[in-house]
Design a protein around this motif. Structure first.
Motif, PDB file in Angstrom:
ATOM      1  N   ALA A  10       0.825  -1.210   0.000  1.00  0.00           N
ATOM      2  CA  ALA A  10       0.000   0.000   0.000  1.00  0.00           C
ATOM      3  C   ALA A  10       0.859   1.259   0.000  1.00  0.00           C
ATOM      4  CB  ALA A  10      -0.945  -0.002   1.204  1.00  0.00           C
ATOM      5  N   PHE A  11       1.856   1.300   0.883  1.00  0.00           N
ATOM      6  CA  PHE A  11       2.689   2.503   0.971  1.00  0.00           C
ATOM      7  C   PHE A  11       3.616   2.653  -0.230  1.00  0.00           C
ATOM      8  CE2 PHE A  11       1.396   2.669   5.462  1.00  0.00           C
ATOM      9  CZ  PHE A  11       1.101   4.018   5.556  1.00  0.00           C
ATOM     10  N   LEU A  12       4.047   1.564  -0.832  1.00  0.00           N
ATOM     11  CA  LEU A  12       4.839   1.668  -2.060  1.00  0.00           C
ATOM     12  C   LEU A  12       4.003   2.269  -3.187  1.00  0.00           C
ATOM     13  CD1 LEU A  12       6.893  -1.658  -2.082  1.00  0.00           C
ATOM     14  CD2 LEU A  12       7.809   0.674  -1.944  1.00  0.00           C
TER      15      LEU A  12
ATOM     16  N   LYS B   6       2.974   9.565  -5.290  1.00  0.00           N
ATOM     17  CA  LYS B   6       3.362  10.932  -4.912  1.00  0.00           C
ATOM     18  C   LYS B   6       4.694  11.300  -5.563  1.00  0.00           C
ATOM     19  CE  LYS B   6       0.754  10.980  -0.670  1.00  0.00           C
ATOM     20  NZ  LYS B   6       0.610   9.993   0.344  1.00  0.00           N
ATOM     21  N   LEU B   7       5.625  10.374  -5.575  1.00  0.00           N
ATOM     22  CA  LEU B   7       6.912  10.645  -6.216  1.00  0.00           C
ATOM     23  C   LEU B   7       6.755  10.849  -7.718  1.00  0.00           C
ATOM     24  CD1 LEU B   7       9.239   8.165  -4.288  1.00  0.00           C
ATOM     25  CD2 LEU B   7       9.141  10.657  -4.064  1.00  0.00           C
TER      26      LEU B   7
ATOM     27  N   LEU C   7       9.214   9.361   2.172  1.00  0.00           N
ATOM     28  CA  LEU C   7       9.118   8.756   3.509  1.00  0.00           C
ATOM     29  C   LEU C   7       8.237   7.516   3.492  1.00  0.00           C
ATOM     30  CD1 LEU C   7       8.853  11.960   5.728  1.00  0.00           C
ATOM     31  CD2 LEU C   7      10.797  10.374   5.568  1.00  0.00           C
ATOM     32  N   GLU C   8       7.159   7.554   2.715  1.00  0.00           N
ATOM     33  CA  GLU C   8       6.288   6.381   2.604  1.00  0.00           C
ATOM     34  C   GLU C   8       7.016   5.207   1.960  1.00  0.00           C
ATOM     35  OE1 GLU C   8       1.903   8.515   2.369  1.00  0.00           O
ATOM     36  OE2 GLU C   8       2.975   8.122   0.495  1.00  0.00           O
ATOM     37  N   VAL C   9       7.743   5.472   0.889  1.00  0.00           N
ATOM     38  CA  VAL C   9       8.502   4.404   0.221  1.00  0.00           C
ATOM     39  C   VAL C   9       9.603   3.890   1.144  1.00  0.00           C
ATOM     40  CG1 VAL C   9      10.076   3.930  -1.703  1.00  0.00           C
ATOM     41  CG2 VAL C   9       7.939   5.164  -2.112  1.00  0.00           C
TER      42      VAL C   9
END
Length: 124
Positions: free
Chosen positions: A24-26, A32-33, A59-61
Motif C-alpha cells: 500500500a505505501f509503495l 506521490k513521487l 518517507l512512505e517508500v
C-alpha cells in the motif's frame, strides 16, 4: 510461535500485514513521487508547500522498504504511523472526513505492526 493473532500464528499475521502495508505505501508513495495530478492537487488543497508530496512520498517508500529490513522494521512501522496520523489529521481538518478512511485503516494496521515489533525485542 506462541499466541495467535487473527487465527494465525502471531508472527505470520504480522508478516502478512507488513507485506500488505508495504504494498500500500509503495503504491501511494510511488504515486506521490510520480506527481500524480490528483495527489499533487490534494496537497495544494491542504495548503501544503509545493513539492511536499515528494517528501511524504519518499518517507512512505522508505517506510515500506524498511518493513522488510529486520533491524529497522519497528522504526519503519513507527514512521508509517506518524505519516498516517498526519494524513488522517489533514482529512479531519479539510473535510470530507470520509476521504481519510484509508489513512485511518493504514494508521491502525501500522500501529498494530509497530506494537508487535515493539513487544518482541526483535522484528517478528
Amino acid at each position: 510461535m506462541t499466541g495467535s493473532t487473527l487465527g494465525l500464528p502471531s508472527g505470520l499475521a504480522v508478516r502478512i500485514i507488513s507485506v500488505l502495508l508495504a504494498i500500500a505505501f509503495l503504491l501511494v508513495g510511488g504515486s506521490k513521487l510520480a506527481s500524480v495530478p490528483e495527489l499533487v492537487a490534494s496537497f495544494e488543497a491542504f495548503g501544503l508547500p509545493t513539492g511536499s508530496h515528494y517528501i511524504v512520498g519518499a518517507l512512505e517508500v522508505l517506510g515500506a522498504i524498511g518493513l522488510f529490513v529486520r533491524p529497522f522494521a519497528k522504526y519503519a512501522a513507527i514512521l508509517l504511523v506518524v505519516i498516517s496520523i498526519g494524513a488522517f489529521g489533514m482529512h479531519v481538518i479539510y473535510p470530507p472526513i470520509q476521504q481519510g478512511v484509508p489513512a485511518l485503516v493504514l494508521l491502525v494496521l501500522s500501529a498494530f505492526v509497530a506494537y508487535r515489533y515493539s513487544k518482541s525485542n526483535s522484528a517478528v
